[in-house]
Design an enzyme around this catalytic site. Structure first.
Site, PDB file in Angstrom:
ATOM      1  N   HIS A   1     111.767  55.301  56.735  1.00 29.10           N
ATOM      2  CA  HIS A   1     111.451  54.786  55.207  1.00 29.10           C
ATOM      3  C   HIS A   1     110.003  55.177  54.777  1.00 29.10           C
ATOM      4  CE1 HIS A   1     115.088  52.220  54.792  1.00 29.10           C
ATOM      5  NE2 HIS A   1     115.125  52.468  55.887  1.00 29.10           N
TER       6      HIS A   1
ATOM      7  N   ASP B   1     102.864  56.835  50.229  1.00 26.45           N
ATOM      8  CA  ASP B   1     103.920  55.808  50.152  1.00 26.45           C
ATOM      9  C   ASP B   1     105.399  56.465  50.286  1.00 26.45           C
ATOM     10  OD1 ASP B   1     105.351  53.239  49.913  1.00 26.45           O
ATOM     11  OD2 ASP B   1     104.593  52.820  48.002  1.00 26.45           O
TER      12      ASP B   1
HETATM   13  P1  ADP Z   1     107.436  48.400  50.817  1.00 27.69           P
HETATM   14  O1  ADP Z   1     108.641  48.779  51.393  1.00 27.69           O
HETATM   15  O2  ADP Z   1     106.361  49.313  51.507  1.00 27.69           O
HETATM   16  O3  ADP Z   1     107.131  47.147  50.782  1.00 27.69           O
HETATM   17  P2  ADP Z   1     108.682  49.220  48.174  1.00 27.69           P
HETATM   18  O4  ADP Z   1     107.892  49.197  46.705  1.00 27.69           O
HETATM   19  O5  ADP Z   1     109.381  50.511  48.574  1.00 27.69           O
HETATM   20  O6  ADP Z   1     107.532  48.833  49.497  1.00 27.69           O
HETATM   21  O7  ADP Z   1     109.632  47.957  48.206  1.00 27.69           O
HETATM   22  C1  ADP Z   1     108.966  46.727  48.168  1.00 27.69           C
HETATM   23  C2  ADP Z   1     110.208  45.635  47.653  1.00 27.69           C
HETATM   24  O8  ADP Z   1     109.827  44.355  47.831  1.00 27.69           O
HETATM   25  C3  ADP Z   1     110.734  45.887  46.330  1.00 27.69           C
HETATM   26  O9  ADP Z   1     112.144  45.827  46.374  1.00 27.69           O
HETATM   27  C4  ADP Z   1     110.044  44.694  45.651  1.00 27.69           C
HETATM   28  O10 ADP Z   1     110.681  44.130  44.591  1.00 27.69           O
HETATM   29  C5  ADP Z   1     109.971  43.672  46.813  1.00 27.69           C
HETATM   30  N1  ADP Z   1     108.760  42.804  46.380  1.00 27.69           N
HETATM   31  C6  ADP Z   1     107.422  43.038  46.529  1.00 27.69           C
HETATM   32  N2  ADP Z   1     106.664  42.045  46.369  1.00 27.69           N
HETATM   33  C7  ADP Z   1     107.385  41.059  46.208  1.00 27.69           C
HETATM   34  C8  ADP Z   1     107.153  39.341  45.972  1.00 27.69           C
HETATM   35  N3  ADP Z   1     106.185  39.062  45.923  1.00 27.69           N
HETATM   36  N4  ADP Z   1     108.418  38.618  45.925  1.00 27.69           N
HETATM   37  C9  ADP Z   1     109.589  39.241  46.114  1.00 27.69           C
HETATM   38  N5  ADP Z   1     109.870  40.565  46.155  1.00 27.69           N
HETATM   39  C10 ADP Z   1     108.899  41.407  46.272  1.00 27.69           C
HETATM   40  O1  F6P Z   2     109.457  50.863  55.136  1.00 24.05           O
HETATM   41  C1  F6P Z   2     108.887  49.855  54.592  1.00 24.05           C
HETATM   42  C2  F6P Z   2     108.522  48.584  55.602  1.00 24.05           C
HETATM   43  O2  F6P Z   2     107.553  48.930  56.669  1.00 24.05           O
HETATM   44  C3  F6P Z   2     109.860  48.213  56.433  1.00 24.05           C
HETATM   45  O3  F6P Z   2     110.050  48.804  57.683  1.00 24.05           O
HETATM   46  C4  F6P Z   2     109.384  46.860  56.623  1.00 24.05           C
HETATM   47  O4  F6P Z   2     110.429  46.021  56.928  1.00 24.05           O
HETATM   48  C5  F6P Z   2     108.713  46.576  55.309  1.00 24.05           C
HETATM   49  O5  F6P Z   2     108.134  47.601  54.940  1.00 24.05           O
HETATM   50  C6  F6P Z   2     107.793  45.111  55.242  1.00 24.05           C
HETATM   51  O6  F6P Z   2     106.877  45.355  56.499  1.00 24.05           O
HETATM   52  P1  F6P Z   2     106.926  44.096  57.641  1.00 24.05           P
HETATM   53  O7  F6P Z   2     108.482  44.155  57.932  1.00 24.05           O
HETATM   54  O8  F6P Z   2     105.977  44.446  58.553  1.00 24.05           O
HETATM   55  O9  F6P Z   2     106.630  42.672  56.959  1.00 24.05           O
END
Ligand code: ADP
Ligand code: F6P
Length: 543
Positions: free
Chosen positions: A201, A415
């Site tokens: 991912h 990212d």
């Molecule tokens: P990562 O996987 O690195 O966290 P992404 O942007 O790909 O980043 O995905 C983040 C996901 O987490 C999105 O679906 C977003 O809506 C969700 N998210 C981020 N912050 C919050 C929060 N405070 N509460 C609920 N969902 C959240």
């Molecule tokens: O790919 C994004 C990611 O690293 C996932 O593997 C992971 O579950 C998510 O972000 C959130 O991070 P964590 O599991 O360390 O809270």
């Protein structure tokens, strides 16, 4: 005048057989305990570090289940919703005693036990202080410890042991992300009959960076236990293939890697391929029709003092997201008077993440100090210049925020994809709003109608923010229409379909090769050891 997008016909999109049986009933975190199913097991098993739900112990000792953080869960949870009798193997988010297998939302969940020491060494250590910064181009320095590796290996073994018995004969096991890079190979050693897919991912770094970590060859060998490896961007796929070619010396043709056999096959062909992940676009878009969510979006603006413009950032509190860059630009725009805090308010959602890892602690301190300084210097009496939210929200509240936001800032210096960018677009069927998007996020490969920006260049970021705030309605509509075309057509269901279809094909070829070898009575080649400690490699330098 603001135009609404015309209703789009539902397209007859091809659907992989594993995804073809939508469930009619869906409970919200309806959790009940169940015994593990007897064989024949599950046709599709997802293996990820986290289960889709995290357990929290309440003050009265009761257990509460909440959605796990991160894009992996957002995406895969939507996919598994369309699978009849799927299974998910992962950690329940708390150290020590793991719950028994249980059913939630029609899926069988198989918790993997991690002790406190595993959490410190495997999860916070090798996964998030070694691999995570390394895979994100060393935005902070990666830390290497040999004890962390030992724990990474043994935790990966535990995930593999938990996953192997729950898959049906000839079924599919889909392993996810950098925490579990050894699992494909460890499963293959136990279950040569199953198809194994792996999806990364996050970015995959250049070969020069990937050459740094001790045990890099083990990571490669572990991943190559899969039949198919998926990556977010073409550059990630090519970086992986280059990393394999150099130290392992395997024959590579295009992005197909010839790997020494395990079990009956003398060699296996493993394909690396690009599959940009997405979201359940229709479900996100449909939420915007909900009157309660619309009302909530309007109230949100009112609660912020009815500003003309709302600018939104939504991120895990992670140094890869560029929250510092964004706040620096925002602070300077307020300092030089380009933005009037009476007219324009910023909401920064910064979800708690990996709070015991040193770099994350430092980041939190810096971000909160900066927000405090900006509010102290610029906030009008009774309302913020930056509304800082350090907690989780449910999906409906998140949609209300996207609907209220005139501009969303995605400023990640690195990212894998960034699903927030896609969620914003899916939440704007009214075609209003502007997405400012870092060119270093995977999402920038696709919807190029966003205002693309280099977040390292603070002046460029400031100009992009001002341009977004001043963008005329017609220009917003044109850009948003183009972004939506991309996001609505390429949703997470078609991503999963695409991956599973390629995996089925790859797995079929691998099984055919095994049958040929068996019929000829060839001796299988001796497999290389996964861990270099067991099979010293000339390229490995212990630290
Ligand atoms: P990562 O996987 O690195 O966290 P992404 O942007 O790909 O980043 O995905 C983040 C996901 O987490 C999105 O679906 C977003 O809506 C969700 N998210 C981020 N912050 C919050 C929060 N405070 N509460 C609920 N969902 C959240
Ligand atoms: O790919 C994004 C990611 O690293 C996932 O593997 C992971 O579950 C998510 O972000 C959130 O991070 P964590 O599991 O360390 O809270």
């Amino acid at each position: 005048m603001s135009a609404r997008e015309p209703p789009r016909p539902v397209l007859g999109r091809p659907t992989h057989a594993l995804l073809a049986q939508p469930r009619t009933q869906r409970r919200s975190h309806g959790v009940h305990h169940a015994r593990p199913r007897p064989l024949p097991g599950h046709e599709l098993v997802v293996v990820a570090n986290r289960l889709p739900v995290d357990s929290r112990t309440l003050p009265d000792g009761a257990t509460e289940w909440v959605t796990s953080p991160g894009g992996l869960v957002t995406a895969m949870e939507s996919v598994m919703r369309t699978v009849d009798s799927g299974a998910w193997v992962g950690w329940a988010g708390a150290p020590g005693e793991a719950p028994d297998p249980f059913e939630a939302d029609g899926m069988s969940l198989y918790p993997v036990r991690l002790e406190q020491e595993d959490v410190e060494r495997y999860y916070e250590g090798y996964s998030n202080a070694t691999l995570w910064p390394l895979y994100h181009d060393v935005i902070v320095d990666p830390v290497f410890h040999r004890t962390w590796w030992d724990s990474y290996l043994s935790a990966n073994q535990r995930f593999a042991e938990a996953a192997a018995p729950v898959a049906a004969r000839g079924g599919t096991i889909w392993v996810h992300d950098y925490q579990l890079r050894l699992v494909p190979r460890l499963i293959r050693e136990k279950r040569p009959d199953v198809r194994i897919g792996f999806f990364n991912h996050i970015p995959f770094p250049s070969v020069e960076l990937f050459s740094q970590p001790p045990k890099r060859n083990s990571i490669l060998r572990g991943s190559l236990g899969a039949d198919l490896l998926g990556f977010q961007r073409e550059s990630d796929t090519l970086n992986f293939v280059a990393a394999v070619r150099k130290p392992l010396g395997y024959h590579v043709e295009g992005t197909t890697i010839s790997v020494p056999g395990l079990g009956a096959a003398p060699r296996r062909e493993v394909e690396a391929r690009t599959f940009p992940i997405s979201i359940d676009s229709a479900a996100v878009s449909a939420l915007t029709e909900d009157p309660e969510i619309r009302e909530r979006a309007a109230r949100l603006r009112h609660d912020l003092g009815d500003p003309d413009k709302i600018v939104l950032g939504v991120d895990r509190l992670d140094y890869t997201k560029g929250i510092r860059h964004r706040l620096k630009a925002w602070g300077e725009l307020l300092d030089d008077g380009s933005i009037d805090p009476h007219d324009t308010v910023m909401i920064q959602v910064a979800t708690p993440s990996r709070e015991r890892v040193e770099a994350y602690r430092r980041l939190r301190d810096e971000v909160e100090l900066t927000v405090g300084r900006i509010n102290g210097e610029h906030a009008p009496l009774g309302r913020p210049a930056v509304s800082y939210q350090h907690h989780s929200f449910d999906r409906r509240e998140m949609t209300a925020m996207y609907m209220a936001a005139d501009v969303v800032l995605v400023t990640a210096p690195r990212d894998g994809m960034n699903l927030v960018a896609k969620e914003y677009v899916a939440s704007r069927p009214d075609l209003h709003g502007v997405l400012v998007l870092s060119e270093f996020a995977g999402a920038a490969d696709e919807p190029r109608a966003a205002v693309l920006v280099n977040p390292h260049d603070i002046d460029e970021l400031k100009s992009a923010i001002l341009r977004a705030l001043a963008m005329p309605e017609e220009e917003q509509e044109e850009a948003m229409r183009s972004l939506r075309h991309q996001v609505m057509e390429n949703d997470v269901q078609s991503w999963a379909h695409d991956f599973l279809e390629h995996l089925e094909h790859a797995g079929r070829e691998a099984q055919a090769a095994v049958r040929v070898v068996r019929s000829r009575g060839d001796e299988p080649s001796a497999p290389e050891e996964i861990d270099e400690a067991r099979a010293p490699s000339p390229t490995f330098r212990a630290c």
